[in-house]
Design a protein around this motif. Sequence first.
Motif, PDB file in Angstrom:
ATOM      1  N   TRP A 182       8.145   7.086   1.032  1.00 51.03           N
ATOM      2  CA  TRP A 182       6.723   6.764   1.252  1.00 51.03           C
ATOM      3  C   TRP A 182       5.946   8.008   1.647  1.00 51.03           C
ATOM      4  O   TRP A 182       4.786   8.168   1.271  1.00 51.03           O
ATOM      5  N   ALA A 183       6.605   8.884   2.425  1.00 48.33           N
ATOM      6  CA  ALA A 183       5.923  10.100   2.882  1.00 48.33           C
ATOM      7  C   ALA A 183       5.391  10.905   1.702  1.00 48.33           C
ATOM      8  O   ALA A 183       4.381  11.598   1.814  1.00 48.33           O
ATOM      9  N   THR A 217       0.841  -1.206   0.000  1.00 48.19           N
ATOM     10  CA  THR A 217       0.000   0.000   0.000  1.00 48.19           C
ATOM     11  C   THR A 217       0.872   1.250   0.000  1.00 48.19           C
ATOM     12  O   THR A 217       0.614   2.210  -0.731  1.00 48.19           O
ATOM     13  N   ALA A 218       1.898   1.239   0.853  1.00 54.65           N
ATOM     14  CA  ALA A 218       2.772   2.407   0.968  1.00 54.65           C
ATOM     15  C   ALA A 218       3.444   2.705  -0.361  1.00 54.65           C
ATOM     16  O   ALA A 218       3.468   3.851  -0.834  1.00 54.65           O
ATOM     17  N   THR A 247       9.274  -1.630 -12.403  1.00 53.23           N
ATOM     18  CA  THR A 247       8.534  -2.797 -11.917  1.00 53.23           C
ATOM     19  C   THR A 247       8.630  -2.890 -10.395  1.00 53.23           C
ATOM     20  O   THR A 247       9.717  -2.762  -9.828  1.00 53.23           O
ATOM     21  N   VAL A 248       7.472  -3.111  -9.762  1.00 55.61           N
ATOM     22  CA  VAL A 248       7.457  -3.275  -8.308  1.00 55.61           C
ATOM     23  C   VAL A 248       7.186  -4.744  -7.990  1.00 55.61           C
ATOM     24  O   VAL A 248       6.226  -5.321  -8.479  1.00 55.61           O
ATOM     25  N   ILE A 249       8.073  -5.349  -7.230  1.00 57.09           N
ATOM     26  CA  ILE A 249       7.899  -6.751  -6.820  1.00 57.09           C
ATOM     27  C   ILE A 249       7.838  -6.806  -5.298  1.00 57.09           C
ATOM     28  O   ILE A 249       8.704  -6.235  -4.621  1.00 57.09           O
ATOM     29  N   ALA A 250       6.828  -7.473  -4.785  1.00 53.55           N
ATOM     30  CA  ALA A 250       6.672  -7.628  -3.325  1.00 53.55           C
ATOM     31  C   ALA A 250       6.807  -6.290  -2.588  1.00 53.55           C
ATOM     32  O   ALA A 250       7.438  -6.203  -1.540  1.00 53.55           O
ATOM     33  N   GLY A 251       6.217  -5.261  -3.160  1.00 52.19           N
ATOM     34  CA  GLY A 251       6.142  -3.983  -2.458  1.00 52.19           C
ATOM     35  C   GLY A 251       7.334  -3.054  -2.625  1.00 52.19           C
ATOM     36  O   GLY A 251       7.307  -1.942  -2.123  1.00 52.19           O
TER      37      GLY A 251
END
Lengths: 498, 79
Positions: free
Chosen positions: A293-294, A214-215, B31-35
């Motif tokens: 993230w902020a 989510t972040a 690409t985003v993997i596992a966050g």
Amino acid sequence: MSATLELGIVIAYLVVAFAIGVVAYRVAGSGAEDYYLAGRSIGTVVLLFTTFATLLSAFTFFGGPNLAYAAGPEWILVMGVMDGIIFAILWYVIGYKQWLIGRKHGYMTLGEMFGDRFGSPGLRALVAGVSLLWLFPYVMLQQMGAGEAIVGLTGGTIPYWSGAALITAFMIGYVVIAGMRGVAWTDTVQGLFMLSITWIAVGWVLSAIGGLSTATTAMVEANPEFAALGGGVYTPQFIISSAVTIAFGVTMFPQINQRFFVADSERVLKRSFALWPVLVLLLFVPAFLLGSWAAGLPIDVPEGANVLPVLLTEYTPVWFAALVVAGAMAAMMSSSDSMLLSGSSYFTRDLYRPFIRPDATARREAWVARLGVTAFATLAFLASLTRPGTLIEVGDTAFSGFALLTPVALVALYWDGATRTGMVASIVIPQAIYLAHVLLESVPIPFTNARRTLPLTYAGWDVALGLMVLAGALAVGVSLVTDHVPDEDVSRFSVTAD
Amino acid sequence: MDRSRRDLTWIFTFVILVAFAVPWFLWGTGTVIAGLPVWLWWHIGWLGLCSVVFYLFTRTAWNRGMGLDPGRQENGDRR
């Protein structure tokens, strides 16, 4: 009311850190070698964490997350390659060599080592003087970071100058009372504390906003370019320039360089070397991710405040946010203590004793050191009130100034052909050119509206990187065309001949 | 392997470790993997690898790199 509570926690923590230093001082011996080098008897954990904590400055804790907040998480890569790898290699190449030489001849400062090898008190003073010059903006950086942190934590209720003043008072008190042993012990406690609390902060913030994915998703939605490697300020030139100049600069920082003399044994150096990349990773990844993230969260960072305290006050209880800021400020305090302590030994041993009062008693020297520290920190405090740039900019300037010494040191440590003239030329010329770039940057030309400006980057490359190459070339080139003077002693840097 | 060749191998290894800590071949990849972005996972794994390689270096070439006898007694070692 809440500002009082937050400030109370910060001050209470600083007092505890101070007390640890005083206790360590009581168990310490009283000679100069103990005051500055803790009797060359520092073990793995303490050496690792004292070096680590020295790097835990406002630059890491507040400057790094601020940059990640503004430009994306790639700063993790810059700091990772610089600190985790390039600095580790220099730790061996320069640090271990200095340890071997220092142990043989009893050196305490870089200038002393140079002065002895090249038979020149002038060179010794030059190295010390250049180091003190660049130490000034770095001490200022800590005061700026503390001021901005307090503004962020209290939402501006407590003004910038008082945070900066608070840390200045603690810095001076600490160095005047404890020596290296005190600093090393508080560093260890603070390093462990900061490492744990940074991870707790990540856990807390993530559970408040709904998890890792989510972040990151929120961050990418707000700033689509954050997920992709590169983009914005993160050009290959910027990444390479920053990583190289900072790593080489850190090696010549008085407080880091002096650590190269303090290890108990070579095993301590070996273990620290191998553990270093992992330790660096454990700190930088969570700290800078929090900043990135902020950027995807609905928080409002006031002008001139640091993002980390603002984020934590929003998503964690007030006491916890205050504790993190307290921990970061304490870490900055111990970085500053190390800097001021090493700076004072450069001043007394390399400048005061050789040139002003060769016959000064140890007692007198100790008082001169303390007065020097007080004056230096106070001047840096006054300069920090002008806030000449962002934390990253001020830090970078200091790192680059120191980085120009590193190629010279490498040539001196590994090549018998290095001559005194070569050393002087390769220190003075690049430093003068770099100073011109830094200081003339915003000086208006009299009677015109034009500003005389030398750029700090050429085609995206930091000017300091080019000057490092120049320094190395001058060290070799000038040495080749000049001869050793009779006072030089090449065997001083030999580690094989016993 | 003779000494200089082993030294060159280590120098080459260190150059590779520095050069690929930033995954240049993933430039522009989002690409985003596992966050986490995939390039960040690479970096995390790479620094772990560095620690292992550094450890091997301390076991085999630490003193030879300084021109010291690799089998010599560790002077002043109290641990």
